[in-house]
Design an enzyme around this catalytic site. Structure first.
Site, PDB file in Angstrom:
ATOM      1  N   GLY A 111      36.575  57.751  41.645  1.00  0.00           N
ATOM      2  CA  GLY A 111      37.992  58.156  41.577  1.00  0.00           C
ATOM      3  C   GLY A 111      38.732  57.559  40.397  1.00  0.00           C
ATOM      4  O   GLY A 111      39.839  57.987  40.064  1.00  0.00           O
ATOM      5  N   HIS A 113      40.060  54.475  40.088  1.00  0.00           N
ATOM      6  CA  HIS A 113      41.202  53.612  40.427  1.00  0.00           C
ATOM      7  C   HIS A 113      40.940  52.137  40.196  1.00  0.00           C
ATOM      8  O   HIS A 113      41.783  51.302  40.548  1.00  0.00           O
ATOM      9  CB  HIS A 113      41.605  53.818  41.893  1.00  0.00           C
ATOM     10  N   GLY A 181      33.685  56.623  46.239  1.00  0.00           N
ATOM     11  CA  GLY A 181      32.624  55.795  45.651  1.00  0.00           C
ATOM     12  C   GLY A 181      33.025  54.344  45.467  1.00  0.00           C
ATOM     13  O   GLY A 181      32.349  53.429  45.946  1.00  0.00           O
ATOM     14  N   GLY A 182      34.135  54.105  44.781  1.00  0.00           N
ATOM     15  CA  GLY A 182      34.568  52.736  44.538  1.00  0.00           C
ATOM     16  C   GLY A 182      35.187  52.111  45.774  1.00  0.00           C
ATOM     17  O   GLY A 182      34.974  50.934  46.061  1.00  0.00           O
ATOM     18  N   HIS A 183      35.955  52.908  46.507  1.00  0.00           N
ATOM     19  CA  HIS A 183      36.698  52.403  47.671  1.00  0.00           C
ATOM     20  C   HIS A 183      35.751  51.878  48.752  1.00  0.00           C
ATOM     21  O   HIS A 183      35.893  50.740  49.223  1.00  0.00           O
ATOM     22  CB  HIS A 183      37.537  53.562  48.213  1.00  0.00           C
ATOM     23  N   TYR A 473      40.863  40.187  47.376  1.00  0.00           N
ATOM     24  CA  TYR A 473      40.247  41.453  47.807  1.00  0.00           C
ATOM     25  C   TYR A 473      39.627  42.140  46.585  1.00  0.00           C
ATOM     26  O   TYR A 473      40.335  42.491  45.647  1.00  0.00           O
ATOM     27  CB  TYR A 473      41.323  42.321  48.450  1.00  0.00           C
ATOM     28  N   TYR A 476      41.146  45.113  44.881  1.00  0.00           N
ATOM     29  CA  TYR A 476      42.264  44.901  43.949  1.00  0.00           C
ATOM     30  C   TYR A 476      41.783  43.901  42.909  1.00  0.00           C
ATOM     31  O   TYR A 476      42.287  42.798  42.783  1.00  0.00           O
ATOM     32  CB  TYR A 476      43.534  44.447  44.685  1.00  0.00           C
TER      33      TYR A 476
HETATM   34  P1  FDA Z   1      36.424  53.707  40.304  1.00  0.00           P
HETATM   35  O1  FDA Z   1      35.800  55.023  40.092  1.00  0.00           O
HETATM   36  O2  FDA Z   1      37.268  53.163  39.231  1.00  0.00           O
HETATM   37  O3  FDA Z   1      35.401  52.701  40.869  1.00  0.00           O
HETATM   38  C1  FDA Z   1      35.700  51.361  41.215  1.00  0.00           C
HETATM   39  C2  FDA Z   1      34.464  50.489  41.007  1.00  0.00           C
HETATM   40  O4  FDA Z   1      33.366  50.983  41.767  1.00  0.00           O
HETATM   41  C3  FDA Z   1      33.981  50.484  39.562  1.00  0.00           C
HETATM   42  O5  FDA Z   1      33.401  49.234  39.284  1.00  0.00           O
HETATM   43  C4  FDA Z   1      32.925  51.564  39.547  1.00  0.00           C
HETATM   44  O6  FDA Z   1      32.012  51.423  38.491  1.00  0.00           O
HETATM   45  C5  FDA Z   1      32.304  51.416  40.905  1.00  0.00           C
HETATM   46  N1  FDA Z   1      31.795  52.678  41.446  1.00  0.00           N
HETATM   47  C6  FDA Z   1      32.499  53.831  41.549  1.00  0.00           C
HETATM   48  N2  FDA Z   1      31.739  54.787  42.104  1.00  0.00           N
HETATM   49  C7  FDA Z   1      30.536  54.238  42.359  1.00  0.00           C
HETATM   50  C8  FDA Z   1      29.343  54.763  42.917  1.00  0.00           C
HETATM   51  N3  FDA Z   1      29.263  56.011  43.307  1.00  0.00           N
HETATM   52  N4  FDA Z   1      28.280  53.946  43.020  1.00  0.00           N
HETATM   53  C9  FDA Z   1      28.353  52.648  42.613  1.00  0.00           C
HETATM   54  N5  FDA Z   1      29.472  52.110  42.067  1.00  0.00           N
HETATM   55  C10 FDA Z   1      30.564  52.897  41.942  1.00  0.00           C
HETATM   56  N6  FDA Z   1      42.417  49.962  48.456  1.00  0.00           N
HETATM   57  C11 FDA Z   1      42.486  49.914  49.814  1.00  0.00           C
HETATM   58  O7  FDA Z   1      41.651  49.284  50.454  1.00  0.00           O
HETATM   59  N7  FDA Z   1      43.464  50.600  50.473  1.00  0.00           N
HETATM   60  C12 FDA Z   1      44.397  51.343  49.816  1.00  0.00           C
HETATM   61  O8  FDA Z   1      45.258  51.939  50.460  1.00  0.00           O
HETATM   62  C13 FDA Z   1      44.338  51.391  48.395  1.00  0.00           C
HETATM   63  N8  FDA Z   1      45.255  52.093  47.666  1.00  0.00           N
HETATM   64  C14 FDA Z   1      45.202  52.093  46.284  1.00  0.00           C
HETATM   65  C15 FDA Z   1      46.158  52.788  45.538  1.00  0.00           C
HETATM   66  C16 FDA Z   1      46.121  52.767  44.138  1.00  0.00           C
HETATM   67  C17 FDA Z   1      47.149  53.553  43.360  1.00  0.00           C
HETATM   68  C18 FDA Z   1      45.108  52.030  43.481  1.00  0.00           C
HETATM   69  C19 FDA Z   1      45.063  51.982  41.965  1.00  0.00           C
HETATM   70  C20 FDA Z   1      44.157  51.353  44.206  1.00  0.00           C
HETATM   71  C21 FDA Z   1      44.189  51.383  45.611  1.00  0.00           C
HETATM   72  N9  FDA Z   1      43.235  50.706  46.367  1.00  0.00           N
HETATM   73  C22 FDA Z   1      43.321  50.680  47.733  1.00  0.00           C
HETATM   74  C23 FDA Z   1      42.128  50.009  45.694  1.00  0.00           C
HETATM   75  C24 FDA Z   1      40.899  50.924  45.648  1.00  0.00           C
HETATM   76  O9  FDA Z   1      40.266  50.898  46.910  1.00  0.00           O
HETATM   77  C25 FDA Z   1      39.900  50.421  44.589  1.00  0.00           C
HETATM   78  O10 FDA Z   1      40.507  50.409  43.332  1.00  0.00           O
HETATM   79  C26 FDA Z   1      38.617  51.266  44.563  1.00  0.00           C
HETATM   80  O11 FDA Z   1      37.599  50.521  43.956  1.00  0.00           O
HETATM   81  C27 FDA Z   1      38.823  52.565  43.834  1.00  0.00           C
HETATM   82  O12 FDA Z   1      37.709  53.381  43.934  1.00  0.00           O
HETATM   83  P2  FDA Z   1      37.556  54.602  42.900  1.00  0.00           P
HETATM   84  O13 FDA Z   1      36.301  55.302  43.189  1.00  0.00           O
HETATM   85  O14 FDA Z   1      38.829  55.379  42.874  1.00  0.00           O
HETATM   86  O15 FDA Z   1      37.519  53.824  41.527  1.00  0.00           O
END
Ligand code: FDA
Length: 541
Positions: A111, A113, A181-183, A473, A476
Site C-alpha cells: 500500500g 504507507h 502487505g505491510g499492515h 510500534y 509506525y
Molecule cells: P508499504 O507498502 O509501504 O509496506 C510497509 C513495509 O512492509 C515496507 O517495509 C515494505 O517493504 C513491507 N512490505 C510491504 N508489502 C510486503 C509484502 N507483500 N511482503 C513483504 N514485505 C512487504 N496502522 C495500524 O495498525 N492501524 C491503523 O489504523 C493505521 N493507520 C494508518 C494511517 C496512515 C495514513 C498511515 C500512513 C499509516 C497507518 N498505519 C496504521 C500504519 C500502517 O499499518 C503501516 O504503515 C503499514 O506498514 C503500511 O502497510 P502498506 O502495505 O500500506 O505499506
C-alpha cells in the site's frame, strides 16, 4: 556481415530501444538486471505492462501512485532504477531472481504507507517490486475466512466482506488506503482489536516466496517463519503474496460516537480520568482519543481539543447506559451517537463521507501530506500536570497539523501472551500513543522544524511512558530509533537498540528465523531484522 539478434534477445532489445529513445543512461548491473528480466518475461506486451524504467512516461505516475508520505517525494529523494509491477507469481520470482543475481536491492511495496518511505526509497541502487496488481480478495462466508492478496488496500478488503455479509468483518486498521502487505506484516490494529486482537492475530495461512524463489504456505514454511511474518515487519523474511484470514462476527448494527472537549471544557481532567477507565471497559467497546490544535471560541485564538471517538458492538441505549455508569465525566448524549452497519463505521473512522461505501475502493480519497511519526506505550496513568504539558505542546506553531492518536488497550490484547506473535505490546498497556506531525509538500524545505517538534514531544513524554525498553510500534516506523548499516553487516547488538523497542524479547527469535531463512540478508532495509553473523561476513548483497 551484420548478425541478426537471437530470438531470445528480442524482448531485451525492445527495452533497449525504449530506453535509448528516452535518453536513459544505465550502468552495468542495471542493464544486466533488465536483460535478465526481459529474457524471463519473454514477450513485449508483458514487458511494457510490468517494467517501468526512469523516463518511461508512466514511471512517475506509477511511483507516486502509492507514495503516502510526500516527505519522500522530492527531486532529491533517491528513485528506483525500475519499478516492477508483476501480473503473476512467475513475474515476482523473476524479479527476485534477477535483482539477486545482479546485486540490486529489492523494496517490496503493497500500500506504500511505510511512514519512513522504506518501501519506495533506498540509499543504494534498488528496484521496487510493486504489488499493485496483486489485489484479489476471495471471501468465503460459509467458513468465515478470506484470502487477500498483499497489494489489496484495507478498504477493498472491508468492501469485499460487506458485499457478502453485514455480520462478518476483519479486525485491521482504520485508514482504508493502507495495504494488507505491510499492515499485516507489522501487526495492524483498528476498531475491533479490543474484541479480537490484531490483524496478525487473525491470520491463519499465507503464501510467500522465499529468497530462493520457493513458493511456500504455512505448512511448507514452518511455524517459525509463519510466526515471524505475522508482526516481525515487512521486507525481511520473503515476499508475502497473500494471506488467509479469519473473519470475525459483528452485529448488524453498531454504534459510533464522538465527543469533543477542549481545554476550556476540561479536556485535561477528562483525559486524565479516561486513562483509569478505558482499558477496563468491556471488549465490545473501542475508544480512541485524538489530541489536536483547533480554533477557540475566542476569535483568533487557538485551543487544544481531545476528541473521544468510539465504537460499540451494540446499540445506542446500551452504549449510553455503559458510559453513564463507567465514565459519566465524558457527558455522552444521544446526539453524539449514531447507529450504523460495521462497514459504515469504517467510513466514519476513516474520515470519509457516509454516503457510499464505494469510496473504500478509492486509493486517493484522502489528501496525502508529508509526515513524521513516533509511538509510545503507556502503562501508568500520566499525572494531570504531565497531560497539561502535552496539551501545551500542541499549541506550538509546528503543531498546526499534528495529532496524538491514543487508542485504549485492554480486552483481548490483555489475553494474548507477549510471545504469541512478534508484536509484544499486550497485557499491562493502558494505551498506545502515536504522535504524527504533518505539513504540506510545499513546506518540505522546512521539514526540519516539524521533525524537531516531534522529537521534542517524544523527549517530553519520556517520564510517562514504557521504559527498558521504551516500546514502539513497528507499523509506525521511526528511524530515529536506530538503523542498520546500509552497506555492511549489522550486529545483533546494534540492531537490538531498536529491535527490542519494537519486539521486546521476540527480537531474539526473529533474528534466529532470519538467520535460518535469509542468512545472506537479501531482503533488507534500514530496519529489517539482521541475521546473525554468517560464516563469511555479509557484505553488499
Ligand atoms: P508499504 O507498502 O509501504 O509496506 C510497509 C513495509 O512492509 C515496507 O517495509 C515494505 O517493504 C513491507 N512490505 C510491504 N508489502 C510486503 C509484502 N507483500 N511482503 C513483504 N514485505 C512487504 N496502522 C495500524 O495498525 N492501524 C491503523 O489504523 C493505521 N493507520 C494508518 C494511517 C496512515 C495514513 C498511515 C500512513 C499509516 C497507518 N498505519 C496504521 C500504519 C500502517 O499499518 C503501516 O504503515 C503499514 O506498514 C503500511 O502497510 P502498506 O502495505 O500500506 O505499506
Amino acid at each position: 556481415m551484420m548478425k541478426f539478434p537471437q530470438f531470445s534477445m528480442l524482448p531485451f532489445l525492445m527495452v533497449v530501444v525504449i530506453l535509448s529513445l528516452s535518453g536513459t543512461t544505465l550502468s552495468h548491473p542495471h542493464w544486466d538486471f533488465l536483460h535478465c528480466l526481459s529474457l524471463r518475461l519473454a514477450n513485449y506486451s508483458t514487458i511494457s505492462k510490468v517494467i517501468y524504467v526512469q523516463n518511461n512516461p508512466s514511471y512517475s505516475s506509477v511511483l507516486n501512485a502509492s507514495i503516502h508520505n510526500t516527505r519522500f517525494s522530492t527531486p532529491a529523494t533517491p528513485k528506483p532504477f525500475a519499478i516492477i509491477t508483476p501480473l503473476k507469481t512467475s513475474h515476482v520470482r523473476s524479479t527476485l531472481y534477477c535483482s539477486k543475481k545482479h546485486g540490486l536491492q529489492l523494496r517490496i511495496r503493497s500500500g506504500g504507507h511505510d511512514v519512513e518511505g522504506l518501501s519506495y526509497v533506498s540509499e543504494v541502487p534498488f528496484v521496487i517490486l510493486d504489488l499493485l496488481n496483486f489485489r484479489a480478495i476471495k471471501v468465503d462466508t460459509k467458513n468465515e475466512v478470506a484470502w487477500v492478496q498483499s497489494g489489496a488496500i484495507l478498504g477493498e478488503l472491508y468492501y469485499a466482506i460487506a458485499a457478502k455479509t453485514n455480520t462478518l468483518a476483519f479486525p485491521a486498521g482504520m485508514c482504508h488506503t493502507v495495504g494488507a502487505g505491510g499492515h499485516f506484516s507489522g501487526g495492524g490494529y483498528g476498531t475491533l482489536f479490543r474484541k479480537y486482537g490484531l490483524a496478525a492475530d487473525n491470520i491463519i495461512d499465507a503464501r510467500m516466496i522465499d529468497v530462493n524463489g520457493r513458493i511456500l504456505d504455512r505448512k511448507s514454511m514452518g511455524e517459525d517463519v509463519f510466526w515471524a511474518i505475522r508482526g516481525g515487519g515487512g521486507n525481511t523474511f520473503g515476499i508475502v503474496l497473500a494471506w488467509k484470514i479469519k473473519l470475525v462476527p459483528v452485529p448488524a448494527v453498531v454504534t459510533v460516537f464522538t465527543v469533543n472537549k477542549n481545554l476550556e471544557q476540561n479536556a485535561t481532567k477528562i483525559f486524565h480520568r479516561w486513562q483509569y477507565i478505558a482499558h477496563k471497559l468491556p471488549d465490545d467497546l473501542f475508544m480512541n482519543v485524538w489530541i489536536t490544535k483547533v480554533n477557540s471560541t475566542q476569535v483568533g485564538m487557538k485551543t487544544v481539543q481531545a476528541t473521544f471517538r468510539g465504537l460499540l458492538l451494540g446499540g445506542v441505549n446500551e452504549l449510553i447506559t455503559l458510559i453513564q455508569d463507567k465514565f459519566p465525566e465524558l457527558g455522552l448524549a444521544e446526539e453524539n451517537c449514531n447507529e450504523m452497519s460495521w462497514i459504515e463505521s469504517v467510513l466514519y473512522f476513516g474520515g470519509l463521507p457516509l454516503q457510499s461505501v464505494d469510496i473504500l475502493l478509492d486509493k486517493n480519497a484522502l489528501p496525502t501530506l508529508s509526515l513524521k511519526a513516533k509511538s509510545d506505550y503507556v502503562k501508568e496513568p500520566i499525572p494531570e500536570s504531565g497531560i497539561e504539558g502535552l496539551m501545551s505542546m500542541f499549541l506550538e506553531e509546528e503543531a498546526d497539523n499534528a495529532v496524538a492518536m491514543i487508542p485504549a488497550f485492554g480486552g483481548k490484547m490483555d489475553e494474548i501472551p507477549e510471545n504469541e506473535l512478534p508484536y509484544p505490546h499486550r497485557a499491562g498497556n493502558l494505551f498506545e500513543a502515536t504522535y504524527i506531525v504533518q505539513w504540506t509538500k510545499e513546506e518540505n524545505a522546512e521539514s526540519g522544524k516539524y521533525i524537531s517538534w516531534s522529537r521534542r514531544l517524544y523527549s517530553y513524554m519520556t517520564p510517562y511512558v514504557s521504559k527498558s525498553p521504551r516500546e514502539a510500534y513497528v507499523n509506525y516506523r521511526d528511524l530515529d530509533l536506530g538503523i542498520n548499516n546500509i552497506n555492511d553487516y549489522t550486529s545483533y547488538e546494534q540492531a537490538s537498540i531498536w529491535g527490542f523497542k519494537y519486539f521486546k524479547n521476540n527480537f531474539k527469535r526473529l533474528v534466529q528465523v532470519k538467520t535460518k531463512v535469509d542468512p545472506m540478508n537479501f531482503f533488507r532495509n534500514e530496519q529489517s531484522i539482521p541475521p546473525l553473523l554468517s560464516p563469511w561476513k555479509n557484505k553488499g548483497n
